[in-house]
Design a protein around this motif. Structure first.
Motif, PDB file in Angstrom:
ATOM      1  N   ILE A  64      -0.502  25.701  -8.032  1.00 11.15           N
ATOM      2  CA  ILE A  64       0.195  26.154  -9.244  1.00 11.15           C
ATOM      3  C   ILE A  64      -0.479  25.623 -10.510  1.00 11.15           C
ATOM      4  CG2 ILE A  64       2.393  26.360  -8.004  1.00 11.15           C
ATOM      5  CD1 ILE A  64       3.392  23.960  -9.711  1.00 11.15           C
ATOM      6  N   PHE A  65      -1.531  24.818 -10.333  1.00 12.57           N
ATOM      7  CA  PHE A  65      -2.249  24.257 -11.478  1.00 12.57           C
ATOM      8  C   PHE A  65      -3.694  24.755 -11.528  1.00 12.57           C
ATOM      9  CE2 PHE A  65       0.846  20.862 -10.338  1.00 12.57           C
ATOM     10  CZ  PHE A  65       1.670  21.027 -11.442  1.00 12.57           C
ATOM     11  N   PRO A  66      -3.902  26.042 -11.814  1.00 12.74           N
ATOM     12  CA  PRO A  66      -5.289  26.525 -11.874  1.00 12.74           C
ATOM     13  C   PRO A  66      -6.098  25.801 -12.942  1.00 12.74           C
ATOM     14  CG  PRO A  66      -3.772  28.151 -12.779  1.00 12.74           C
ATOM     15  CD  PRO A  66      -2.932  27.070 -12.147  1.00 12.74           C
ATOM     16  N   GLU A  67      -5.423  25.284 -13.977  1.00 14.76           N
ATOM     17  CA  GLU A  67      -6.120  24.541 -15.031  1.00 14.76           C
ATOM     18  C   GLU A  67      -6.834  23.335 -14.435  1.00 14.76           C
ATOM     19  OE1 GLU A  67      -2.805  25.006 -14.763  1.00 14.76           O
ATOM     20  OE2 GLU A  67      -1.912  25.561 -16.676  1.00 14.76           O
ATOM     21  N   LYS A  68      -6.175  22.641 -13.525  1.00 17.38           N
ATOM     22  CA  LYS A  68      -6.753  21.462 -12.885  1.00 17.38           C
ATOM     23  C   LYS A  68      -7.869  21.873 -11.938  1.00 17.38           C
ATOM     24  CE  LYS A  68      -7.241  17.290 -11.232  1.00 17.38           C
ATOM     25  NZ  LYS A  68      -8.050  16.335 -11.954  1.00 17.38           N
ATOM     26  N   VAL A  69      -7.599  22.883 -11.140  1.00 17.37           N
ATOM     27  CA  VAL A  69      -8.578  23.320 -10.146  1.00 17.37           C
ATOM     28  C   VAL A  69      -9.896  23.683 -10.823  1.00 17.37           C
ATOM     29  CG1 VAL A  69      -9.102  25.114  -8.443  1.00 17.37           C
ATOM     30  CG2 VAL A  69      -6.842  24.037  -8.481  1.00 17.37           C
ATOM     31  N   TRP A  70      -9.837  24.366 -11.958  1.00 15.50           N
ATOM     32  CA  TRP A  70     -11.070  24.815 -12.603  1.00 15.50           C
ATOM     33  C   TRP A  70     -11.703  23.781 -13.509  1.00 15.50           C
ATOM     34  CZ3 TRP A  70     -13.591  28.169 -10.179  1.00 15.50           C
ATOM     35  CH2 TRP A  70     -12.931  29.136  -9.433  1.00 15.50           C
ATOM     36  N   THR A  71     -11.002  22.736 -13.879  1.00 13.48           N
ATOM     37  CA  THR A  71     -11.637  21.725 -14.724  1.00 13.48           C
ATOM     38  C   THR A  71     -12.256  20.600 -13.913  1.00 13.48           C
ATOM     39  OG1 THR A  71      -9.532  20.590 -15.073  1.00 13.48           O
ATOM     40  CG2 THR A  71     -10.214  22.147 -16.768  1.00 13.48           C
ATOM     41  N   ASP A  72     -11.581  20.116 -12.899  1.00 11.68           N
ATOM     42  CA  ASP A  72     -12.066  18.956 -12.157  1.00 11.68           C
ATOM     43  C   ASP A  72     -12.361  19.239 -10.694  1.00 11.68           C
ATOM     44  OD1 ASP A  72     -11.960  17.119 -14.265  1.00 11.68           O
ATOM     45  OD2 ASP A  72      -9.814  16.852 -13.988  1.00 11.68           O
ATOM     46  N   CYS A  73     -11.479  19.961 -10.055  1.00  3.34           N
ATOM     47  CA  CYS A  73     -11.590  20.126  -8.602  1.00  3.34           C
ATOM     48  C   CYS A  73     -12.871  20.831  -8.181  1.00  3.34           C
ATOM     49  CB  CYS A  73     -10.370  20.862  -8.064  1.00  3.34           C
ATOM     50  SG  CYS A  73      -8.818  19.966  -8.344  1.00  3.34           S
ATOM     51  N   VAL A  74     -13.413  21.700  -9.021  1.00  2.00           N
ATOM     52  CA  VAL A  74     -14.627  22.419  -8.643  1.00  2.00           C
ATOM     53  C   VAL A  74     -15.816  21.475  -8.458  1.00  2.00           C
ATOM     54  CG1 VAL A  74     -13.901  24.576  -9.733  1.00  2.00           C
ATOM     55  CG2 VAL A  74     -15.308  22.991 -11.022  1.00  2.00           C
ATOM     56  N   ASN A  75     -15.762  20.299  -9.083  1.00  2.00           N
ATOM     57  CA  ASN A  75     -16.854  19.332  -8.971  1.00  2.00           C
ATOM     58  C   ASN A  75     -16.538  18.158  -8.042  1.00  2.00           C
ATOM     59  OD1 ASN A  75     -18.465  20.703 -10.928  1.00  2.00           O
ATOM     60  ND2 ASN A  75     -17.118  19.891 -12.498  1.00  2.00           N
ATOM     61  N   CYS A  76     -15.372  18.182  -7.418  1.00  2.00           N
ATOM     62  CA  CYS A  76     -14.950  17.058  -6.584  1.00  2.00           C
ATOM     63  C   CYS A  76     -15.535  17.175  -5.181  1.00  2.00           C
ATOM     64  CB  CYS A  76     -13.421  17.029  -6.507  1.00  2.00           C
ATOM     65  SG  CYS A  76     -12.796  15.665  -5.502  1.00  2.00           S
ATOM     66  N   PRO A  77     -16.025  16.059  -4.618  1.00  2.00           N
ATOM     67  CA  PRO A  77     -16.559  16.111  -3.253  1.00  2.00           C
ATOM     68  C   PRO A  77     -15.488  16.446  -2.216  1.00  2.00           C
ATOM     69  CG  PRO A  77     -16.584  13.857  -4.109  1.00  2.00           C
ATOM     70  CD  PRO A  77     -16.176  14.752  -5.237  1.00  2.00           C
ATOM     71  N   LYS A  78     -14.224  16.260  -2.541  1.00  2.00           N
ATOM     72  CA  LYS A  78     -13.136  16.569  -1.611  1.00  2.00           C
ATOM     73  C   LYS A  78     -12.548  17.964  -1.854  1.00  2.00           C
ATOM     74  CE  LYS A  78     -11.495  11.832  -0.950  1.00  2.00           C
ATOM     75  NZ  LYS A  78     -10.298  10.981  -1.015  1.00  2.00           N
ATOM     76  N   GLN A  79     -13.229  18.779  -2.640  1.00  2.00           N
ATOM     77  CA  GLN A  79     -12.689  20.068  -3.064  1.00  2.00           C
ATOM     78  C   GLN A  79     -12.113  20.893  -1.912  1.00  2.00           C
ATOM     79  OE1 GLN A  79     -15.589  22.727  -4.694  1.00  2.00           O
ATOM     80  NE2 GLN A  79     -14.084  24.247  -5.273  1.00  2.00           N
ATOM     81  N   HIS A  80     -12.819  20.971  -0.806  1.00  2.00           N
ATOM     82  CA  HIS A  80     -12.374  21.830   0.292  1.00  2.00           C
ATOM     83  C   HIS A  80     -11.527  21.088   1.315  1.00  2.00           C
ATOM     84  CE1 HIS A  80     -14.704  25.038  -1.397  1.00  2.00           C
ATOM     85  NE2 HIS A  80     -15.772  24.262  -1.421  1.00  2.00           N
ATOM     86  N   ALA A  81     -11.321  19.813   1.124  1.00  2.00           N
ATOM     87  CA  ALA A  81     -10.502  19.016   2.041  1.00  2.00           C
ATOM     88  C   ALA A  81      -9.674  18.007   1.242  1.00  2.00           C
ATOM     89  CB  ALA A  81     -11.382  18.307   3.052  1.00  2.00           C
ATOM     90  N   CYS A  82      -9.076  18.480   0.158  1.00  2.00           N
ATOM     91  CA  CYS A  82      -8.312  17.593  -0.722  1.00  2.00           C
ATOM     92  C   CYS A  82      -7.074  17.074  -0.004  1.00  2.00           C
ATOM     93  CB  CYS A  82      -7.901  18.334  -1.994  1.00  2.00           C
ATOM     94  SG  CYS A  82      -6.985  17.294  -3.145  1.00  2.00           S
ATOM     95  N   ASP A  83      -6.911  15.768  -0.037  1.00  3.33           N
ATOM     96  CA  ASP A  83      -5.749  15.166   0.608  1.00  3.33           C
ATOM     97  C   ASP A  83      -4.780  14.546  -0.405  1.00  3.33           C
ATOM     98  OD1 ASP A  83      -7.567  13.203  -0.065  1.00  3.33           O
ATOM     99  OD2 ASP A  83      -7.454  12.138   1.840  1.00  3.33           O
ATOM    100  N   GLU A  84      -4.986  14.850  -1.680  1.00  5.22           N
ATOM    101  CA  GLU A  84      -4.067  14.352  -2.691  1.00  5.22           C
ATOM    102  C   GLU A  84      -2.844  15.259  -2.775  1.00  5.22           C
ATOM    103  OE1 GLU A  84      -6.165  11.918  -6.103  1.00  5.22           O
ATOM    104  OE2 GLU A  84      -6.949  13.960  -6.030  1.00  5.22           O
ATOM    105  N   ILE A  85      -1.764  14.698  -3.267  1.00  2.00           N
ATOM    106  CA  ILE A  85      -0.495  15.413  -3.384  1.00  2.00           C
ATOM    107  C   ILE A  85      -0.247  15.683  -4.862  1.00  2.00           C
ATOM    108  CG2 ILE A  85       1.996  15.233  -3.016  1.00  2.00           C
ATOM    109  CD1 ILE A  85       1.206  13.254  -0.666  1.00  2.00           C
TER     110      ILE A  85
END
Length: 166
Positions: free
Chosen positions: A125-146
């Protein structure tokens, strides 16, 4: 112990860096360079015991109506004393002062955030977060954060809505 929460100052950069790097080394917080901390020092709130910086947190604007709590951490030996909650309160007050109605975080400590009025939601529900930080995160495809979110002092009408509607 007389802990004070205040806005961070440029002279806090080294202590902030040390605290954040300790968490980053454990893989539970993203690292921040000294330069990035200096550039964004105005987004940080710190907790201080005497002259010692013992905690921090920051707000990152993700949109006109959303900020993220980032880099929330407490020095070992000070955890479990309510300092994290005091930092969250200060960050929520800052979001309110900026007129931002929603505060989110990605965390491994969802129970802490729930105790502080947040609810667990779907990260997507937070596309803003996904496109600002998550795209560069090493855990992008296996994120275990809540993902958690809280409305900044909702109006009576907003209190009647569920977070799914907001």
């Amino acid at each position: 112990m007389s802990v004070v929460c205040r806005k961070a100052l440029p002279e806090d950069v080294e202590a902030l860096h040390e605290l954040i790097q300790g968490y980053a080394a454990k893989g539970i917080m993203l690292p921040r360079s000294r330069e990035a901390l200096a550039r964004n020092i105005d987004t940080f709130i710190v907790a201080q015991d005497g002259e010692r910086l013992i905690g921090c947190g920051s707000l990152c604007r993700l949109g006109s109506d959303l900020v993220e709590i980032r880099s929330l951490g407490i020095v070992e030996g000070y955890k479990g004393q309510g300092i994290g909650s005091r930092l969250v309160d200060a960050l929520m007050a800052e979001a309110k002062a900026q007129g931002i109605p929603k505060v989110m975080a990605l965390t491994y400590e969802s129970s802490f955030f729930q105790k502080n009025g947040f609810i667990i939601v779907d990260k997507e529900i937070f596309p803003e977060k996904v496109w600002t930080d998550c795209v560069n995160c090493p855990k992008q495809h296996a994120c275990d954060e809540i993902a958690v979110v809280r409305i900044v002092e909702p109006t009576p009408i907003e209190e009647q809505l569920t977070f799914a509607q907001i």
